[in-house]
Design a protein around this motif. Sequence first.
Motif, short mmCIF file in Angstrom:
data_model
loop_
_atom_site.label_atom_id
_atom_site.label_comp_id
_atom_site.label_asym_id
_atom_site.label_seq_id
_atom_site.Cartn_x
_atom_site.Cartn_y
_atom_site.Cartn_z
N THR A 65 0.84 -1.32 0.14
CA THR A 65 0.06 -0.02 0.04
C THR A 65 0.83 1.25 0.20
N GLU A 66 1.85 1.10 1.00
CA GLU A 66 2.78 2.46 0.80
C GLU A 66 3.56 2.50 -0.49
N TRP A 67 3.76 1.56 -1.08
CA TRP A 67 4.53 1.30 -2.48
C TRP A 67 3.61 2.12 -3.42
N GLU A 68 2.58 1.66 -3.45
CA GLU A 68 1.24 2.34 -4.26
C GLU A 68 1.20 3.83 -4.35
N ARG A 69 1.15 4.23 -2.82
CA ARG A 69 1.24 5.50 -2.65
C ARG A 69 2.27 6.21 -3.11
N HIS A 70 3.60 5.88 -3.17
CA HIS A 70 4.66 6.38 -3.51
C HIS A 70 4.49 6.41 -5.03
N ARG A 71 3.91 5.49 -5.49
CA ARG A 71 4.08 5.54 -7.02
C ARG A 71 3.20 6.59 -7.58
N THR A 72 2.10 6.75 -6.87
CA THR A 72 1.25 7.92 -7.14
C THR A 72 1.65 9.22 -7.11
N LEU A 73 2.67 9.46 -6.09
CA LEU A 73 3.47 10.75 -5.80
C LEU A 73 4.40 10.81 -7.15
N ILE A 74 5.26 9.63 -7.43
CA ILE A 74 5.93 9.83 -8.77
C ILE A 74 5.25 10.24 -9.97
N ILE A 75 4.13 9.46 -10.12
CA ILE A 75 3.23 9.66 -11.30
C ILE A 75 2.82 11.44 -11.36
N GLN A 76 2.45 11.92 -10.26
CA GLN A 76 2.20 13.33 -10.16
C GLN A 76 3.46 14.10 -10.48
N ARG A 77 4.58 13.83 -10.01
CA ARG A 77 5.90 14.59 -10.54
C ARG A 77 6.06 14.34 -11.89
N VAL A 78 5.74 13.15 -12.39
CA VAL A 78 6.13 13.00 -13.74
C VAL A 78 4.99 13.94 -14.57
N ASN A 79 3.96 13.95 -14.12
CA ASN A 79 2.82 14.97 -14.89
C ASN A 79 3.26 16.28 -14.88
N TYR A 80 3.69 16.71 -13.52
CA TYR A 80 4.31 18.11 -13.41
C TYR A 80 5.48 18.46 -14.25
N LEU A 81 6.49 17.63 -14.55
CA LEU A 81 7.64 17.64 -15.09
C LEU A 81 7.08 17.73 -16.53
N GLU A 82 6.27 16.99 -16.89
CA GLU A 82 5.84 17.15 -18.50
C GLU A 82 5.25 18.24 -19.06
N GLN A 83 4.53 18.84 -18.20
CA GLN A 83 4.05 20.10 -18.26
C GLN A 83 5.25 21.05 -18.31
N GLU A 84 5.96 21.21 -17.30
CA GLU A 84 7.30 22.02 -17.55
C GLU A 84 8.20 21.89 -18.80
N VAL A 85 8.47 20.54 -19.30
CA VAL A 85 9.25 19.99 -20.23
C VAL A 85 8.64 20.19 -21.82
N GLU A 86 7.40 19.80 -21.75
CA GLU A 86 6.57 19.59 -23.13
C GLU A 86 5.20 20.24 -22.90
N PRO A 87 5.34 21.79 -22.82
CA PRO A 87 4.08 22.05 -22.51
C PRO A 87 3.28 22.37 -23.72
N VAL A 88 1.80 22.04 -23.51
CA VAL A 88 0.82 22.14 -24.59
C VAL A 88 0.86 23.48 -25.34
N PRO A 89 0.93 23.22 -26.59
CA PRO A 89 1.01 24.63 -27.19
C PRO A 89 -0.60 25.55 -27.25
N ARG A 90 -0.44 26.65 -27.12
CA ARG A 90 -1.97 27.34 -27.02
C ARG A 90 -2.24 27.67 -28.48
N THR A 91 -3.57 27.59 -28.47
CA THR A 91 -4.19 27.82 -29.70
C THR A 91 -4.80 29.06 -29.77
N THR A 92 -4.75 29.81 -30.90
CA THR A 92 -5.33 31.19 -30.96
C THR A 92 -6.72 31.06 -31.62
N GLY A 93 -7.52 31.95 -31.28
CA GLY A 93 -8.68 31.94 -31.74
C GLY A 93 -9.59 32.80 -31.40
#
Length: 93
Positions: A65-93
Amino acid sequence: MAVSLAERTQQLHDERRLLEKADLDIEEGWQRIRRQEDRVQELQAGGHDSRQAERLVELLKQTLTEWERHRTLIIQRVNYLEQEVEPVPRTTG
């Protein structure tokens, strides 16, 4: 002090590796639990005291259970870093 894109990219790479390891560790943890549950059944079938073996199953589950909680934190960090490194381009319109 701002963190460079190269540093963020390395952090993302490191976190993804940690996520892969966490996934492997969790799968191996489930395998350990199944093996220990089999041992409990063998002990019980043989008329032996299985209390300690049962306790170990519970401890393994708590650890997992603790390992799964830690995995969730890693996923959150990956998601955060992906937004920092690979930001979604903004569309104009």
